[in-house]
Design an enzyme around this catalytic site. Structure first.
Site, mmCIF file in Angstrom:
data_model
loop_
_atom_site.group_PDB
_atom_site.id
_atom_site.type_symbol
_atom_site.label_atom_id
_atom_site.label_comp_id
_atom_site.label_asym_id
_atom_site.label_seq_id
_atom_site.Cartn_x
_atom_site.Cartn_y
_atom_site.Cartn_z
ATOM 1 N N ASP A 124 34.102 36.185 91.716
ATOM 2 C CA ASP A 124 33.609 35.970 90.366
ATOM 3 C C ASP A 124 34.305 36.982 89.454
ATOM 4 O OD1 ASP A 124 32.195 35.149 88.183
ATOM 5 O OD2 ASP A 124 30.372 36.260 88.702
ATOM 6 N N GLU A 125 35.413 36.554 88.867
ATOM 7 C CA GLU A 125 36.245 37.427 88.042
ATOM 8 C C GLU A 125 36.548 38.752 88.754
ATOM 9 O OE1 GLU A 125 34.573 37.531 84.063
ATOM 10 O OE2 GLU A 125 34.679 35.367 83.889
ATOM 11 N N PRO A 126 37.156 38.656 89.951
ATOM 12 C CA PRO A 126 37.366 39.863 90.765
ATOM 13 C C PRO A 126 38.299 40.896 90.129
ATOM 14 C CG PRO A 126 38.599 38.004 91.678
ATOM 15 C CD PRO A 126 37.705 37.453 90.613
#
Ligand SMILES: *[C@@H]1O[C@H](CO)[C@@H](O)[C@H](O)[C@H]1NC(C)=O
Ligand SMILES: *[C@@H]1O[C@H](CO)[C@@H](O)[C@H](O)[C@H]1NC(C)=O
Ligand SMILES: *[C@@H]1O[C@H](CO)[C@@H](O)[C@H](O)[C@H]1NC(C)=O
Ligand SMILES: *[C@@H]1O[C@H](CO)[C@@H](O)[C@H](O)[C@H]1NC(C)=O
Ligand SMILES: *[C@@H]1O[C@H](CO)[C@@H](O)[C@H](O)[C@H]1NC(C)=O
Length: 382
Positions: A124-126
């Site tokens: 998740d949006e790393p």
């Protein structure tokens, strides 16, 4: 008869052009998060989606109650893998196989009543800047392993692996789209990752936020963020930008081009406007923003860098308010919903239900809070 076949050819082509335009215009989805203390039961959320004609949804995980509720709905679904699982999925093909088995295959292959899973979002949006580099080393390995697991399950042509990118993954001199590039610390990872995604025909998932741009950059006026005709135009070389959305979108396109991928499909994975918790976060302005966004998407005008290139898919952020989201970046984090936590519309926008119709609210919502208080209290038994 050349004229006749030419006519037929033309008719067939226009049919495809028109149908593909119609399909693209319809592709407005929503993010459905569940970080709420009193989440609406998943079947009620699915009814809410269906009664408002919303046919795509993006999840942050692969919650089994949510996937069960989506079974047979024919809603296109993105399931998500949390950042905390990336390390394990990088180092173990077996872990990737079980993740795909438990969270994709099991629902996907459930006959005609399965879940129409279209994407697996790895992380998740790393690469969000505030995470530092903690997830960087695992993303490519996790993406590769999940893709191989999908291939072994014979699902790789139907289910695409994507990585959600955040807008802080980009930089640009003076905020000009023509001067945009990937953040230098991502440079090496990006080439490898984009090559992989491109090779497997995965689109580029990215979040942009005119609201945050307006909040953080005094060059982005409220009118410019809200798609107002009266907004002061910003020029970038010979290109004229009329709104913050186009500016951000073309920033992404330029960075992708610079990396060698000018034609990658860009999908807006998260875009919205909160209704509380900051100056200019109000229902009235959220409605203005959403209506402006919808008009822009429906206009098929594209952006200055990609004129007349219809903006394919867009996932609004967010369907419902979530009162357990972190407020580290601001109180507005808990107020992104188009609907309140219990599924009542906060303002009006055409999500697919039709321009003259109001949004349909969740029906027969049961409020369980008082019952939970009794159950949680050892002294009082129901
Ligand atoms: C990722 O997985 C590979 C393959 O198992 C391993 O060699 C590598 O060390 C892992 N990367 C990290 C940073 O742990
Ligand atoms: C499937 O997804 C759920 C929810 O994201 C997660 O808790 C579970 O660990 C996943 N299954 C496997 C085998 O990784
Ligand atoms: C704001 O705009 C001016 C003039 O175009 C530019 O010089 C400046 O770098 C911009 N600042 C930001 C933060 O975008
Ligand atoms: C909110 O919008 C008003 C009206 O355009 C603007 O003057 C003000 O600077 C904005 N406030 C913030 C905090 O961005
Ligand atoms: C990496 O950096 C170089 C030099 O700054 C740049 O030319 C190149 O486009 C960058 N690559 C990506 C993927 O942004």
């Amino acid at each position: 008869m050349p004229t006749n076949s030419c006519f037929i050819f033309f008719t067939i082509i226009s049919f495809f052009v028109i149908t593909s335009m119609v399909c693209r215009v319809r592709a407005v989805g929503v993010n459905w998060g569940t970080l709420a203390s009193h989440p609406l039961p998943p079947p009620k959320v699915v009814s809410l989606l269906k009664s408002n004609n919303i046919n795509k949804v993006k999840l942050i995980d692969a919650d089994s109650n949510v996937l069960q509720a989506l079974s047979g709905s024919n809603i296109g679904v993105t399931v998500g893998i949390p950042n905390s699982m990336l390390r394990g999925l990088n180092s173990s093909k077996k872990a990737a196989d079980s993740w795909v088995h438990d969270n994709v295959t099991r629902y996907f292959l459930n006959g005609g009543s399965g879940v129409r899973i279209e994407y697996v979002a790895v992380g998740d949006e790393p690469f969000l800047q505030c995470y530092g580099e903690q997830f960087h080393p695992f993303v490519i390995g996790a993406v590769t392993n999940i893709h191989s697991a999908l291939a072994r399950a014979k699902l790789d042509s139907k289910v695409k692996v994507v990585v959600p990118f955040s807008f802080d993954n980009f930089q640009s001199e003076s905020n000009l789209p023509s001067k945009a590039y990937f953040r230098p610390d991502l440079n090496k990872t990006m080439i490898e990752l984009l090559s992989f995604l491109n090779k497997h025909e995965s689109p580029f998932f990215v979040s942009i936020s005119p609201f945050l741009e307006h909040l953080q950059n005094k060059n982005i006026s409220l009118d410019f963020a809200l798609f107002k005709e009266t907004a002061h135009i910003r020029n970038d070389n010979h290109r004229a930008y009329k709104n913050s959305f186009d500016l951000s979108y073309d920033t992404v396109v330029t960075a992708l081009s610079g990396a060698g991928f000018p034609n990658m499909d860009v999908i807006m994975a998260k875009i919205g406007w909160p209704t509380d918790g900051a100056v200019n976060a109000t229902s009235y302005l959220a409605e203005t923003f959403m209506k402006g966004l919808m008009n822009h998407l429906h206009s098929n005008l594209g952006t200055p860098l990609k004129p007349r290139h219809p903006l394919t898919e867009t996932y609004l952020f967010s369907l419902l308010d979530e009162d357990q989201r972190s407020i580290a970046s601001g109180n507005y984090e808990r107020h992104w919903g188009i609907f309140t936590f219990d599924g009542q519309a906060k303002y009006q926008v055409d999500l697919g239900q039709g321009p003259s119709k109001s949004l349909v609210n969740a029906q027969n919502v049961e409020y369980l809070s008082s019952k939970w208080c009794v159950v949680n209290n050892n002294e009082i038994m129901p």
